[in-house]
Each structure stands twice: as C-alpha cells, then as structure tokens.
Design a protein around this motif. Structure first.
Motif, mmCIF file in Angstrom:
data_model
loop_
_atom_site.group_PDB
_atom_site.id
_atom_site.type_symbol
_atom_site.label_atom_id
_atom_site.label_comp_id
_atom_site.label_asym_id
_atom_site.label_seq_id
_atom_site.Cartn_x
_atom_site.Cartn_y
_atom_site.Cartn_z
ATOM 1 N N HIS A 22 0.846 -1.189 0.000
ATOM 2 C CA HIS A 22 0.000 0.000 0.000
ATOM 3 C C HIS A 22 0.880 1.237 0.000
ATOM 4 N N VAL A 23 0.537 2.204 -0.828
ATOM 5 C CA VAL A 23 1.263 3.478 -0.839
ATOM 6 C C VAL A 23 0.330 4.507 -0.224
ATOM 7 N N VAL A 24 0.673 4.936 0.984
ATOM 8 C CA VAL A 24 -0.275 5.760 1.737
ATOM 9 C C VAL A 24 0.370 7.071 2.192
ATOM 10 N N GLY A 25 -0.350 8.152 2.046
ATOM 11 C CA GLY A 25 0.134 9.457 2.476
ATOM 12 C C GLY A 25 -0.711 10.005 3.607
ATOM 13 N N PHE A 26 -0.063 10.708 4.543
ATOM 14 C CA PHE A 26 -0.780 11.377 5.629
ATOM 15 C C PHE A 26 -0.406 12.850 5.586
ATOM 16 N N ALA A 27 -1.332 13.687 5.183
ATOM 17 C CA ALA A 27 -1.013 15.108 5.055
ATOM 18 C C ALA A 27 -2.002 15.937 5.845
ATOM 19 N N GLY A 28 -1.524 17.029 6.409
ATOM 20 C CA GLY A 28 -2.388 17.942 7.146
ATOM 21 C C GLY A 28 -3.329 18.676 6.206
ATOM 22 N N ASP A 29 -4.197 19.487 6.785
ATOM 23 C CA ASP A 29 -5.148 20.219 5.947
ATOM 24 C C ASP A 29 -4.451 21.314 5.147
ATOM 25 N N GLY A 30 -3.430 21.937 5.710
ATOM 26 C CA GLY A 30 -2.688 22.935 4.948
ATOM 27 C C GLY A 30 -2.010 22.286 3.757
ATOM 28 N N ALA A 31 -1.381 21.154 4.008
ATOM 29 C CA ALA A 31 -0.658 20.421 2.965
ATOM 30 C C ALA A 31 -1.606 19.863 1.909
ATOM 31 N N ARG B 162 -2.461 3.668 -7.949
ATOM 32 C CA ARG B 162 -3.106 3.130 -6.747
ATOM 33 C C ARG B 162 -2.473 3.752 -5.510
ATOM 34 N N ILE B 163 -3.038 4.854 -5.067
ATOM 35 C CA ILE B 163 -2.525 5.514 -3.863
ATOM 36 C C ILE B 163 -3.672 5.748 -2.879
ATOM 37 N N LEU B 164 -3.294 5.832 -1.629
ATOM 38 C CA LEU B 164 -4.269 6.137 -0.584
ATOM 39 C C LEU B 164 -3.821 7.428 0.074
ATOM 40 N N TYR B 165 -4.589 8.482 -0.111
ATOM 41 C CA TYR B 165 -4.228 9.801 0.424
ATOM 42 C C TYR B 165 -5.134 10.094 1.611
ATOM 43 N N THR C 260 -14.070 10.345 11.068
ATOM 44 C CA THR C 260 -13.629 11.059 12.276
ATOM 45 C C THR C 260 -12.940 10.128 13.259
ATOM 46 N N THR C 261 -12.291 10.733 14.253
ATOM 47 C CA THR C 261 -11.664 9.992 15.337
ATOM 48 C C THR C 261 -12.696 9.389 16.294
ATOM 49 N N GLY C 262 -13.951 9.800 16.155
ATOM 50 C CA GLY C 262 -14.974 9.322 17.081
ATOM 51 C C GLY C 262 -15.747 8.128 16.562
ATOM 52 N N HIS C 263 -15.490 7.733 15.312
ATOM 53 C CA HIS C 263 -16.223 6.628 14.693
ATOM 54 C C HIS C 263 -15.237 5.624 14.104
ATOM 55 N N PRO C 264 -14.530 4.883 14.981
ATOM 56 C CA PRO C 264 -13.482 3.986 14.467
ATOM 57 C C PRO C 264 -14.013 2.900 13.525
ATOM 58 N N ALA C 265 -15.199 2.373 13.794
ATOM 59 C CA ALA C 265 -15.717 1.308 12.930
ATOM 60 C C ALA C 265 -15.988 1.858 11.529
ATOM 61 N N ASP C 266 -16.571 3.034 11.468
ATOM 62 C CA ASP C 266 -16.851 3.700 10.191
ATOM 63 C C ASP C 266 -15.536 4.010 9.465
ATOM 64 N N PHE C 267 -14.557 4.520 10.207
ATOM 65 C CA PHE C 267 -13.266 4.844 9.601
ATOM 66 C C PHE C 267 -12.603 3.592 9.030
ATOM 67 N N LEU C 268 -12.588 2.516 9.813
ATOM 68 C CA LEU C 268 -11.905 1.298 9.360
ATOM 69 C C LEU C 268 -12.620 0.661 8.172
ATOM 70 N N ARG C 269 -13.941 0.767 8.143
ATOM 71 C CA ARG C 269 -14.684 0.251 6.988
ATOM 72 C C ARG C 269 -14.300 1.026 5.730
ATOM 73 N N LYS C 270 -14.181 2.340 5.874
ATOM 74 C CA LYS C 270 -13.823 3.169 4.715
ATOM 75 C C LYS C 270 -12.374 2.914 4.289
ATOM 76 N N LEU C 271 -11.517 2.712 5.278
ATOM 77 C CA LEU C 271 -10.122 2.389 4.966
ATOM 78 C C LEU C 271 -10.052 1.069 4.195
ATOM 79 N N ASP C 272 -10.864 0.116 4.618
ATOM 80 C CA ASP C 272 -10.909 -1.190 3.962
ATOM 81 C C ASP C 272 -11.326 -1.037 2.498
ATOM 82 N N ARG C 273 -12.327 -0.210 2.271
ATOM 83 C CA ARG C 273 -12.799 0.045 0.908
ATOM 84 C C ARG C 273 -11.713 0.776 0.107
ATOM 85 N N ALA C 274 -11.115 1.795 0.744
ATOM 86 C CA ALA C 274 -10.133 2.636 0.055
ATOM 87 C C ALA C 274 -8.924 1.829 -0.409
ATOM 88 N N ARG C 275 -8.497 0.849 0.387
ATOM 89 C CA ARG C 275 -7.278 0.110 0.022
ATOM 90 C C ARG C 275 -7.538 -0.882 -1.101
#
Ligand SMILES: Cc1ncc(C[n+]2csc(CCOP(=O)(O)OP(=O)(O)O)c2C)c(N)n1
Ligand code: SF4
Ligand code: SF4
Ligand code: SF4
Lengths: 306, 108
Positions: free
Chosen positions: A94-103, A121-124, A182-197
């Motif tokens: 997986h090629v994944v980037g973590f950038a702030g909102d300014g970036a 195939r990138i995950l931003y 969001t940081t408050g919905h880990p199940a939702d986040f992980l499901r989306k991460l699963d789809r994104a990858r």
C-alpha cells in the motif's frame, strides 16, 4: 484479503513512540491506519506535525518505510512511488500518504489534483486539524468559520470563506473512492479504509483530527469531539464510491452547536449572531450535499464500476 | 483487537547516551524504528488507574490510545506502559464501564 474492522485489528503497532502532543487526534488516525494496513506499506508524510513528531533521530515512530515529502508534494511523491513499484511488478504494497489540511487543501492541492489525475493506486489521507498546527496555528483553507487562529484572531465568521469541501474536490476528479471520517467513529473509519485500500486507483480519506493545543480542547476529547461534530451536522459522514454518493449518517435533527463548539477555546468569542450564521451555513451545506447525492443517483452509472 | 495477551509493551525503552554510546547510534532513524530512546512518562501529570476487577477486556482503551501505551498483560487485561503513556485521559473517557480514573501520579 482479511476484512479490516475493530475486531480484526492486529496487536502489532506500526506508529508508536512519536512525540505528538498528549491526546493528538492526528496520531490516533495514523496509528489505526498503519495497524490495519500492516507491514506492506510505504508511507509519505509532508512537512507538518506528523512528520515533525515522527522522524526524530535516532528514533523513527514508523515501523514501516516512511519518508518526508516537500510540503507541497505529497500527491506527486505518492504517485511517483506507486508508478515505480508498479513498474517493478510489486503489487502487495500500500502506498499511503498522511497530510495535514494545509498540505492538502492549500499548498499541496495542485499536486494532489495531479496525482488523482494520474490514476495510480494511492491512498491519500488528510488528517484535518483545521489549521497549520506545526507552525503555530495559522488559518488554512480548511479552518471552519468562526475558529480563532493566530491569523484569524477574531474568528471572522462573516468574512471568512467556508471550509473547503475536500471530499467533493477529490470526487470531482472522478476517482474511485473518497470519504470523510472522524476519530470518534473507528468502525466507520476502518470500513472506509478497507474500501479505500481495495479500489483500483486513487482513494482519498478526509479525517477529522482534533488538536488539543491548537483548538483549546481537553486532551481526552479527540473521540468525543469526533462524535459531536457529526451530531451537530458540522462534519457530514459521506462517501463517494464510483460515482455513487452515500450520506452515512443523516441526523434527524442536529444537536445544539454548543455541544461541539463549547468544548473548544477557539470558538469562545462567538456570539449569538455568529452561531446563527454558522447554523445557516451548515444547513445550506447539507442542502447542497443532499442535492449532490440526488444528482449523482440520477446520473448514469460510472464508467468504471468496482 | 484480538484480545490475545501481549506481555511486552508494543516497543521497548532503549535509552541512548550520547557520550558513551555514540558508536551504537544508528546511521539512520530507520534502524531504530519502534523504539523509545527517551521515556515519554515525564509528559504526564495524571496517571490512568484501571479498576481491573470489573474489566471485560473489550479493548476500547487500547483502541483509543494515540500512543499505543495501553497494552494487554499476561492475563488478557489492559495495562499501561509507563514510559509510553502521556496521560491524555482518552482511555478513561472512552472506557464504556468508566473503569479508568485519571489520578495523581503514583510516587515511585
Ligand atoms: C514550502 C514550505 N513552506 C512552508 C513550510 C513550513 N511549514 C512546515 S509545516 C507547516 C504547517 C503544516 O500545516 P498542515 O499541513 O496543516 O499540517 P499540521 O502541521 O497541521 O499537521 C509549514 C507552514 C515548509 N516546510 N515548506
Ligand atoms: S499540535 Fe496538534 S496536530 Fe500537532 S502534534 Fe500537537 S495535537 Fe497533534
Ligand atoms: S492516558 Fe492517554 S496515553 Fe495514557 S494510556 Fe490512556 S490513552 Fe494512552
Ligand atoms: S475500555 Fe474499560 S472495560 Fe474495556 S478493556 Fe479497557 S478498562 Fe476494560
């Protein structure tokens, strides 16, 4: 491929030992993501908090290959790495980037746009702490109306532009997948991460990431603010998947804005009039969002279904 | 979270002293990925004390720790890795049974 969920999250850690502030939401997002993606991962982080706190000689907080990109170049570096490993026949990384909102929303926007256009195939992942935090809380294009920063000391509810809608900006490139989380919905986040990858092409995640020193919130609030920002309607959970738009959570009525804004010093100066302006902007944003979802549903199916 | 007991903290504290161990310093940070060269314990003003008796091992405190400082002990229960914990209190706020209380740092 094993499905990613809270239950299947492995014990291994690939992002620990960083010097992020106590209770930093951005670091929580990085930790979850790398735990879920595992060791077959190349990470790109531009100038910003997440690089400043992670690459401190002689220690690196990443347990996988990671590099710092120039501030404006996250997208270019990601798509360059993806093209290289594709040319070398490497398929399982997986090629994944973590950038702030300014970036992401400001200085790196053209680079992101180019990368989304190149279809590698990138995950931003944009961890959005809603200001330039690493340099001392300057306003960015993703700072919400009414938030005090060092360059918008009064909050500027009436003058400031609305927060840039990064999911729709990404979706406008016709990429396979873009979503907010969001940081408050880990199940939702992980499901989306699963789809994104798993999609064939660029994927974009826009993740709410509380910053205690920058926002003036409690150090234990990262998850709770993630929930209240969604309940107040200020952070819609939405998904663009091959041309289809899903609004994941439609609050029947929004929680009072004070539930969210009141827990943060950056909104302390707001008066009644300002709150009414923020509520009106929120309602308009939701109308536009629903109209977008309807419009996409009415259009022909995307040319490249999953 | 699998709930499988992990006895060791996610990473170990491996202090480096510039004067005596210069040769041991890695050529790049990568060489020491996942190690702590200086404790983060000093960042803390409050300590998360866990009432383990009522803990059902749901793992949410591990999930929500931004520092990976909450780990499973040999009994399959959460334990705080003292050198890693910055005392943010997220584990306490997110424990569904309110078993974690942020309290004054215990004196050694
Ligand atoms: C071209 C360039 N301009 C300015 C900087 C200085 N700089 C480093 S980090 C940063 C702020 C980053 O803000 P953001 O992308 O929102 O990430 P955060 O720090 O909030 O995580 C700035 C302005 C730089 N490194 N490179
Ligand atoms: S300033 Fe904010 S975003 Fe940066 S490390 Fe600290 S809490 Fe995280
Ligand atoms: S107080 Fe914060 S850093 Fe310490 S274990 Fe709890 S969540 Fe982790
Ligand atoms: S969150 Fe609470 S109940 Fe769950 S494992 Fe941690 S201490 Fe136990």
């Amino acid at each position: 491929m094993k499905k990613i969920s809270i239950k299947t999250l492995p014990d291994e850690e690939f992002f620990v030992g960083h010097k992020g502030c106590s209770g930093c939401g951005g670091t929580l997002i990085l930790r979850w993501t790398l735990k879920a993606l595992g060791d077959r991962c190349y990470v790109v982080v531009p100038a910003g908090c997440m690089s400043a706190i992670s690459f401190i000689y002689p220690q690196m907080a990443f347990g996988v290959n990671a590099m710092i990109a120039p501030f404006a170049a996250t997208g270019a570096v990601l798509s360059g790495i993806a093209a290289t490993i594709r040319a070398r026949g490497i398929r399982d990384v997986h090629v994944v980037g973590f950038a702030g909102d300014g970036a992401t929303a400001d200085i790196g926007l053209q680079s992101l746009s180019g990368a989304l256009d190149r279809r590698e195939r990138i995950l931003y992942i944009c961890y959005d702490n809603e200001a330039y935090m690493n340099t001392g809380v300057q306003r960015s294009g993703a700072t919400p109306r009414g938030a005090r920063t060092t360059t918008s000391p009064s909050g500027q509810v009436r003058f400031a532009a609305a927060k840039k809608d990064l999911v729709r900006i990404a979706a406008a490139h016709g990429i396979p997948y873009a979503a907010s989380a969001t940081t408050g919905h880990p199940a939702d986040f992980l499901r989306k991460l699963d789809r994104a990858r798993q999609v064939d092409g660029p994927a974009f995640l826009h993740v709410f990431a509380p910053c205690p020193p920058g926002w003036g919130c409690a150090t234990d609030a990262a998850a709770d603010l993630g929930r209240s920002v969604v309940e107040t309607g200020l952070w819609p959970l939405v998904e663009w998947d091959h041309g289809e738009v899903r609004i994941n959570r439609e609050p029947r009525s929004f929680a009072p804005l004070a539930d969210y804004l009141g827990a943060q010093a950056r909104f302390r100066a707001l008066g009644e009039e300002d709150l009414a302006a923020i509520a009106a902007a929120r309602d308009h944003h939701w109308q536009a969002l629903r109209a977008w979802a309807r419009e996409c549903a009415a259009a022909a199916p995307a040319a490249h279904p999953a | 979270m699998s709930g499988a007991p992990v006895t060791a903290p996610p990473c170990a504290l491996r202090p480096f002293a510039r004067e005596t161990q210069l040769a041991a310093w890695p050529a790049t940070p990568q060489a020491d990925a996942g190690q702590l060269v200086a404790s983060n314990g000093g960042w803390r003003s409050l300590w998360p004390a866990i009432a383990l008796d009522a803990c059902n091992g749901c793992g949410l405190c591990l999930l929500f720790c931004p520092d990976g400082a909450m780990v499973w002990n040999a009994h399959g229960l959460p334990e705080v890795a003292a050198d890693w914990c910055k005392g943010c209190g997220l584990c306490a706020r997110e424990c569904p049974k309110d078993l974690i209380v942020m309290q004054a740092e215990p004196t050694p």
